[in-house]
Design an enzyme around this catalytic site. Structure first.
Site, mmCIF file in Angstrom:
data_model
loop_
_atom_site.group_PDB
_atom_site.id
_atom_site.type_symbol
_atom_site.label_atom_id
_atom_site.label_comp_id
_atom_site.label_asym_id
_atom_site.label_seq_id
_atom_site.Cartn_x
_atom_site.Cartn_y
_atom_site.Cartn_z
ATOM 1 N N ARG A 197 -51.792 39.589 -66.979
ATOM 2 C CA ARG A 197 -50.696 38.971 -67.695
ATOM 3 C C ARG A 197 -50.908 37.679 -68.145
ATOM 4 O O ARG A 197 -50.395 37.265 -69.581
ATOM 5 C CB ARG A 197 -49.398 39.219 -66.659
ATOM 6 C CG ARG A 197 -48.170 38.636 -67.539
ATOM 7 C CD ARG A 197 -46.875 38.833 -66.411
ATOM 8 N NE ARG A 197 -45.730 38.555 -67.622
ATOM 9 C CZ ARG A 197 -44.304 38.566 -66.762
ATOM 10 N NH1 ARG A 197 -44.143 38.914 -65.665
ATOM 11 N NH2 ARG A 197 -43.460 38.246 -67.486
ATOM 12 N N ASN A 251 -44.579 48.846 -68.506
ATOM 13 C CA ASN A 251 -44.757 48.544 -69.752
ATOM 14 C C ASN A 251 -45.936 48.388 -70.344
ATOM 15 O O ASN A 251 -47.061 48.475 -69.484
ATOM 16 C CB ASN A 251 -44.409 46.853 -69.858
ATOM 17 C CG ASN A 251 -42.765 46.826 -70.009
ATOM 18 O OD1 ASN A 251 -42.022 47.514 -70.529
ATOM 19 N ND2 ASN A 251 -42.267 45.967 -69.204
ATOM 20 N N HIS A 304 -37.866 47.649 -76.128
ATOM 21 C CA HIS A 304 -37.932 46.499 -76.407
ATOM 22 C C HIS A 304 -37.702 46.140 -77.905
ATOM 23 O O HIS A 304 -38.368 45.111 -78.459
ATOM 24 C CB HIS A 304 -39.573 45.771 -75.778
ATOM 25 C CG HIS A 304 -39.291 45.773 -74.448
ATOM 26 N ND1 HIS A 304 -40.307 44.915 -73.568
ATOM 27 C CD2 HIS A 304 -38.541 46.157 -73.465
ATOM 28 C CE1 HIS A 304 -40.204 45.341 -72.514
ATOM 29 N NE2 HIS A 304 -38.925 45.807 -72.504
ATOM 30 N N TYR A 319 -35.766 40.631 -76.992
ATOM 31 C CA TYR A 319 -36.950 41.068 -77.457
ATOM 32 C C TYR A 319 -36.910 40.742 -78.848
ATOM 33 O O TYR A 319 -37.988 40.549 -79.623
ATOM 34 C CB TYR A 319 -37.524 42.188 -77.020
ATOM 35 C CG TYR A 319 -38.047 42.226 -75.507
ATOM 36 C CD1 TYR A 319 -39.364 41.781 -75.050
ATOM 37 C CD2 TYR A 319 -37.020 42.845 -74.596
ATOM 38 C CE1 TYR A 319 -39.581 41.837 -73.735
ATOM 39 C CE2 TYR A 319 -37.455 42.841 -73.461
ATOM 40 C CZ TYR A 319 -38.640 42.172 -72.713
ATOM 41 O OH TYR A 319 -38.989 42.426 -71.495
#
Length: 421
Positions: free
Chosen positions: A90, A144, A194, A244
């Site tokens: 990430r 996700n 999102h 988002y």
């Protein structure tokens, strides 16, 4: 009823456990299996999970294991909340896109594509093992990028529904502002995961009166502050975009911010270290307040509600989920995965009718859907050219020079996770 959580060693999990304990009348879980390859984290989370159940008087059995096949054997539903590559991946997703002046984020843009490429093959392998263990089991995907992952699952014929906490978070926020119970607030929520807008806020039911104009008139400043978008923009839209959308509506501003502060991944990694120290305390028997800052607010309520409805329990008949379009939005392919209110029951999720969508939203949705189609193709078949095509199609990239450079960076940072690289 047996439920399995894949990624059960996540620091998210106590939020989920708390929901299972509090809402046991809605979803009577008799056996809950937490499966994760990280044995040390799993031991800490599993211990806290058992203490939360005991504190709240839940007599269900909690099992921890690293054996996926044993974990899903006989499961009625499997929740996916895994992170391939962990927080280290990430951190990369949020960093290297900034070298090209593009948003670094783990679910959208170039970073989101990297996460999809790492994640889809792993999820499909898990889903196939679930199907072999129990072909009637439901898969609830919280992993996700939910839209792409859910589309991969549905395209492969799995019994799957995608879940996100954006809608339930806004529902709770709006209910507080309006001074009503959350159950009385129904959202006309439309878009992709999102990439959504609240085009109406209805009181009392899906056909109730729309109070969105009143909400914006009386509380627009508070809503705009939460979204970090200008109040006049909300007034001009006449709708509430998800947070988002700031990556699209204020792209350059966001990139400037991301370049001058620690990444969200770094913040979360530090938070996780603190949480795991807390989880190790044998006296802790409730989710700590710090967990609210970790993200995933109201995830447990949404997950319990969805699982209960799918398994014939007391879940709400109408929920915002990620499921196949099937003509709901006529400007998108039938197999596109959209995020809208749906009727949920034992046969799955059927999208409710959606009012005509403003071209301002429909155009962006169509663009991102095309990207998601190309991203899924790259995740399933690999290849540098497919990665390039997906990046070129993404509205947060869009220029061939950026797409070329980002392709090189993506492959370099994810080679260990890409079988074809």
């Amino acid at each position: 009823m047996k439920l399995t959580v894949v990624g059960g060693g996540s620091t998210y999990t106590p939020e989920l456990i708390d929901g299972f304990a509090r809402l046991r009348d809605t979803l009577p879980v008799r056996e809950l299996v937490l499966v994760d390859p990280a044995a040390d984290r799993l031991d800490l989370v599993g211990g806290l999970a058992r203490r939360i159940f005991a504190r709240q008087g839940h007599d269900g059995r909690i099992v921890t294991t690293s054996d996926l096949d044993a974990a899903v054997d006989g499961a009625d539903a499997v929740l996916l909340q895994l992170r391939v590559g962990g927080q280290a991946a990430r951190q990369q997703d949020e960093t290297w896109p900034l070298e090209c002046g593009c948003v670094g984020q783990e679910t959208t843009g170039a970073g989101g594509l990297a996460k999809a490429l790492r994640t889809v093959p792993v999820v499909l392998d898990i889903a196939e093992r679930v199907r072999q263990a129990n072909p009637d089991a439901w898969i609830i995907d919280f992993t996700n990028p939910v839209g792409i992952v859910t589309r991969a699952l549905l395209r492969a014929g799995h019994r799957a529904v995608g879940l996100c906490n954006v809608a339930i978070g806004l529902q709770r926020k709006f209910a507080g502002l309006l001074g009503v119970a959350p159950a009385d607030v129904h959202l006309d929520h439309v878009g992709l995961n999102h990439l959504t807008w609240e085009t109406a806020v209805r009181l009392g039911g899906p056909e109730g009166a729309d109070v969105l104009p009143r909400l914006l008139a009386e509380h627009g400043d508070a809503v705009a502050a939460d979204l970090r978008l200008p109040r006049p923009l909300l007034d001009r839209l006449g709708a509430v975009p998800s947070y988002y959308l700031r990556y699209y509506y204020a792209h350059d501003e966001v990139v400037g911010e991301l370049r001058t502060k620690p990444s969200r991944a770094a913040e979360v990694a530090e938070m996780e270290r603190q949480l795991l120290r807390m989880y190790a305390d044998p006296a802790l028997d409730e989710k700590p307040a710090l967990l609210a800052e970790r993200g995933g607010a109201y995830y447990s309520e949404a997950a319990v509600d969805l699982a209960a409805a799918l398994l014939g329990g007391a879940g709400s008949p109408y929920q915002v989920v990620n499921t196949s379009n099937r003509g709901t939005l006529p400007f998108l392919p039938d197999d596109a995965v959209i995020e809208v209110p749906a009727a949920v029951g034992g046969k799955g999720a059927a999208p409710l009718p959606v009012a005509d969508v403003d071209p301002l939203y429909a155009g962006l949705m169509a663009n991102v859907t095309a990207y998601e189609d190309l991203a899924l193709d790259a995740a399933l078949r690999g290849g540098r050219d497919r990665v390039f095509r997906a990046l070129l199609a993404h509205p947060l990239v869009g220029q061939y020079g950026y797409a070329e450079q980002l392709t090189d960076l993506l492959v370099a940072h994810n080679r260990e996770h890409l079988a074809w690289a």
